[in-house]
Design an enzyme around this catalytic site. Structure first.
Site, PDB file in Angstrom:
ATOM      1  N   ASP A  50     127.048  13.866  55.414  1.00  0.00           N
ATOM      2  CA  ASP A  50     127.414  14.029  54.007  1.00  0.00           C
ATOM      3  C   ASP A  50     127.484  12.682  53.312  1.00  0.00           C
ATOM      4  OD1 ASP A  50     128.770  15.989  51.898  1.00  0.00           O
ATOM      5  OD2 ASP A  50     129.850  14.080  51.859  1.00  0.00           O
ATOM      6  N   TYR A  55     127.958   6.595  46.899  1.00  0.00           N
ATOM      7  CA  TYR A  55     128.431   5.880  48.097  1.00  0.00           C
ATOM      8  C   TYR A  55     127.564   4.643  48.373  1.00  0.00           C
ATOM      9  CZ  TYR A  55     130.773  10.383  49.108  1.00  0.00           C
ATOM     10  OH  TYR A  55     131.508  11.541  49.035  1.00  0.00           O
ATOM     11  N   LYS A  80     124.636  13.946  46.640  1.00  0.00           N
ATOM     12  CA  LYS A  80     125.256  14.459  45.406  1.00  0.00           C
ATOM     13  C   LYS A  80     124.802  13.653  44.198  1.00  0.00           C
ATOM     14  CE  LYS A  80     129.307  14.950  48.398  1.00  0.00           C
ATOM     15  NZ  LYS A  80     129.429  13.760  49.241  1.00  0.00           N
ATOM     16  N   HIS A 113     128.536  16.322  41.894  1.00  0.00           N
ATOM     17  CA  HIS A 113     129.669  15.634  42.530  1.00  0.00           C
ATOM     18  C   HIS A 113     131.019  15.984  41.876  1.00  0.00           C
ATOM     19  CE1 HIS A 113     130.382  11.853  45.167  1.00  0.00           C
ATOM     20  NE2 HIS A 113     131.448  12.612  45.159  1.00  0.00           N
TER      21      HIS A 113
HETATM   22  P1  NDP Z   1     138.940  11.679  55.993  1.00  0.00           P
HETATM   23  O1  NDP Z   1     140.015  12.641  55.681  1.00  0.00           O
HETATM   24  O2  NDP Z   1     137.742  12.131  56.736  1.00  0.00           O
HETATM   25  O3  NDP Z   1     139.627  10.449  56.736  1.00  0.00           O
HETATM   26  C1  NDP Z   1     138.929   9.291  57.056  1.00  0.00           C
HETATM   27  C2  NDP Z   1     139.960   8.227  57.442  1.00  0.00           C
HETATM   28  O4  NDP Z   1     140.659   8.644  58.611  1.00  0.00           O
HETATM   29  C3  NDP Z   1     139.352   6.908  57.746  1.00  0.00           C
HETATM   30  O5  NDP Z   1     140.277   5.915  57.348  1.00  0.00           O
HETATM   31  C4  NDP Z   1     139.201   6.930  59.269  1.00  0.00           C
HETATM   32  O6  NDP Z   1     139.276   5.611  59.766  1.00  0.00           O
HETATM   33  C5  NDP Z   1     140.383   7.758  59.686  1.00  0.00           C
HETATM   34  N1  NDP Z   1     140.121   8.603  60.865  1.00  0.00           N
HETATM   35  C6  NDP Z   1     138.968   9.242  61.179  1.00  0.00           C
HETATM   36  N2  NDP Z   1     139.105   9.952  62.317  1.00  0.00           N
HETATM   37  C7  NDP Z   1     140.368   9.763  62.735  1.00  0.00           C
HETATM   38  C8  NDP Z   1     141.095  10.221  63.859  1.00  0.00           C
HETATM   39  N3  NDP Z   1     140.534  11.034  64.756  1.00  0.00           N
HETATM   40  N4  NDP Z   1     142.385   9.820  63.996  1.00  0.00           N
HETATM   41  C9  NDP Z   1     142.955   9.001  63.085  1.00  0.00           C
HETATM   42  N5  NDP Z   1     142.317   8.519  61.999  1.00  0.00           N
HETATM   43  C10 NDP Z   1     141.028   8.904  61.817  1.00  0.00           C
HETATM   44  O7  NDP Z   1     138.551  11.000  54.575  1.00  0.00           O
HETATM   45  P2  NDP Z   1     137.312  10.886  53.613  1.00  0.00           P
HETATM   46  O8  NDP Z   1     137.905  10.668  52.282  1.00  0.00           O
HETATM   47  O9  NDP Z   1     136.335   9.919  54.112  1.00  0.00           O
HETATM   48  O10 NDP Z   1     136.649  12.359  53.611  1.00  0.00           O
HETATM   49  C11 NDP Z   1     135.617  12.758  54.472  1.00  0.00           C
HETATM   50  C12 NDP Z   1     134.301  12.842  53.742  1.00  0.00           C
HETATM   51  O11 NDP Z   1     134.356  13.767  52.657  1.00  0.00           O
HETATM   52  C13 NDP Z   1     133.861  11.542  53.053  1.00  0.00           C
HETATM   53  O12 NDP Z   1     133.456  10.549  53.961  1.00  0.00           O
HETATM   54  C14 NDP Z   1     132.807  12.053  52.133  1.00  0.00           C
HETATM   55  O13 NDP Z   1     131.605  12.307  52.832  1.00  0.00           O
HETATM   56  C15 NDP Z   1     133.449  13.349  51.642  1.00  0.00           C
HETATM   57  N6  NDP Z   1     134.196  13.158  50.370  1.00  0.00           N
HETATM   58  C16 NDP Z   1     133.734  13.800  49.255  1.00  0.00           C
HETATM   59  C17 NDP Z   1     134.364  13.660  48.045  1.00  0.00           C
HETATM   60  C18 NDP Z   1     133.849  14.390  46.867  1.00  0.00           C
HETATM   61  O14 NDP Z   1     134.292  14.108  45.743  1.00  0.00           O
HETATM   62  N7  NDP Z   1     132.920  15.309  47.034  1.00  0.00           N
HETATM   63  C19 NDP Z   1     135.553  12.795  47.888  1.00  0.00           C
HETATM   64  C20 NDP Z   1     135.990  12.186  49.132  1.00  0.00           C
HETATM   65  C21 NDP Z   1     135.333  12.383  50.308  1.00  0.00           C
HETATM   66  P3  NDP Z   1     138.072   4.926  60.629  1.00  0.00           P
HETATM   67  O15 NDP Z   1     136.801   5.089  59.843  1.00  0.00           O
HETATM   68  O16 NDP Z   1     138.518   3.531  60.769  1.00  0.00           O
HETATM   69  O17 NDP Z   1     138.044   5.673  61.933  1.00  0.00           O
END
Ligand code: NDP
Length: 277
Positions: A50, A55, A80, A113
């Protein structure tokens, strides 16, 4: 039925199969970081990625896909159209620009988006055109409330395949989920892991211990058992693996209810009725 493996798919309302779990790449830097994250995910068996124009990492996503050697038809790529590109003609152009950056002939799912007030309805019409012209396998939206969904369905008669929204234990989105299920729109959770916050919540920790899983795995499993698609983000290979290891346990109805009860209608992102970007 809940997914049993990382390659299990859900059938969208136009018959296209979409993996239940994918990798999100928001805030993942273009270049090495996104190439390595996507490569790690694909090597581990993820088939859904995704991304989004905003991004600014579509080039790296495309590079990792190409280098992976995974067949294009086995992959499910979502991108998006960004807010400043909305409108009919500019959306058509934005789609071509995304394909160009990704180095792909089509994406599997193209999303609006955010519902920018002045333009989201025209933008949806452009996505319908792309779909009718068979340029994209499925079209959907993101951050759409029920009233936004009703407006675009009324305009075009075309029901989005997916609504990707903020959804996690502190924002369970039950009303929207029921509406989407009723209309045949599949809900997809963004920030499913609360952006890494609150994973030490007592409810999650207690349930995780019982199943010998991590709180992150418990949350992702809760989504899947709710029929919600998930796209956790991580740049670390071990977490990319951890987040996909959610297919070998089952939460009880009491555990599901306990997680539901964490809801506070708390958003980490903006409310789709009130954003200024
Ligand atoms: P998430 O809820 O997926 O959390 C990601 C964070 O959690 C990062 O800081 C990561 O750190 C950490 N993390 C990942 N796995 C673990 C784990 N197993 N244990 C503890 N910490 C963990 O957040 P996102 O906001 O990135 O949401 C996911 C995806 O959704 C985005 O990447 C994007 O593709 C989409 N999105 C879409 C939006 C929209 O408007 N349509 C808005 C926001 C997100 P690290 O990388 O250091 O592991």
């Amino acid at each position: 039925m809940t997914a049993k493996s990382l390659t299990d798919t859900v059938t969208l309302n136009n018959g296209v199969e979409m993996p239940w779990l994918g990798l999100g790449v928001w805030k993942v830097e273009d270049g090495n970081q996104v190439v390595q994250s996507v490569a790690a995910a694909l090597a581990h068996g993820y088939r859904s990625i995704d991304t989004a124009a905003v991004y600014k990492n579509e080039v790296g996503v495309g590079k990792a896909i190409k280098e992976s050697g995974v067949k294009r038809e086995e992959l499910f790529v979502t991108t998006k159209v960004w807010n400043s590109d909305q409108g009919f003609d500019s959306t058509l152009k934005a789609y071509e620009a995304s394909l160009d950056k990704l180095g792909l002939d089509y994406v599997d799912l193209y999303l609006v988006h955010w519902p920018v007030k002045a333009t989201y309805r025209e933008t949806w019409k452009a996505l319908v055109k792309l779909y009718e012209d068979q340029r994209v396998r499925a079209i959907g939206v993101s951050n759409h409330h029920i009233h936004h969904l009703e407006a675009i369905i009324e305009d075009t008669g075309v029901v989005p395949a997916v609504n990707q929204v903020e959804c996690h234990p502190l924002l369970t989105q039950k009303e929207l989920l029921a509406y989407c299920n009723d209309k045949g729109i599949r809900m997809e959770a963004w920030s499913p892991l609360m952006q890494g916050n609150n994973l030490d919540h007592e409810t999650l920790v207690t349930i995780a211990k019982k199943h010998n899983k991590t709180p992150a795995q418990v949350v992702l499993r809760w989504d899947l058992q709710n029929g919600v698609i998930v796209i956790p983000k991580s740049v670390r290979a071990e977490r990319i693996r951890e987040n996909a290891d959610v297919f070998d346990f089952e939460l009880t109805s009491e555990e599901m209810a306990a997680i539901d009860a964490m809801n506070q209608n708390r958003r980490y992102g903006s409310d789709p009725d009130n954003f200024n970007f």
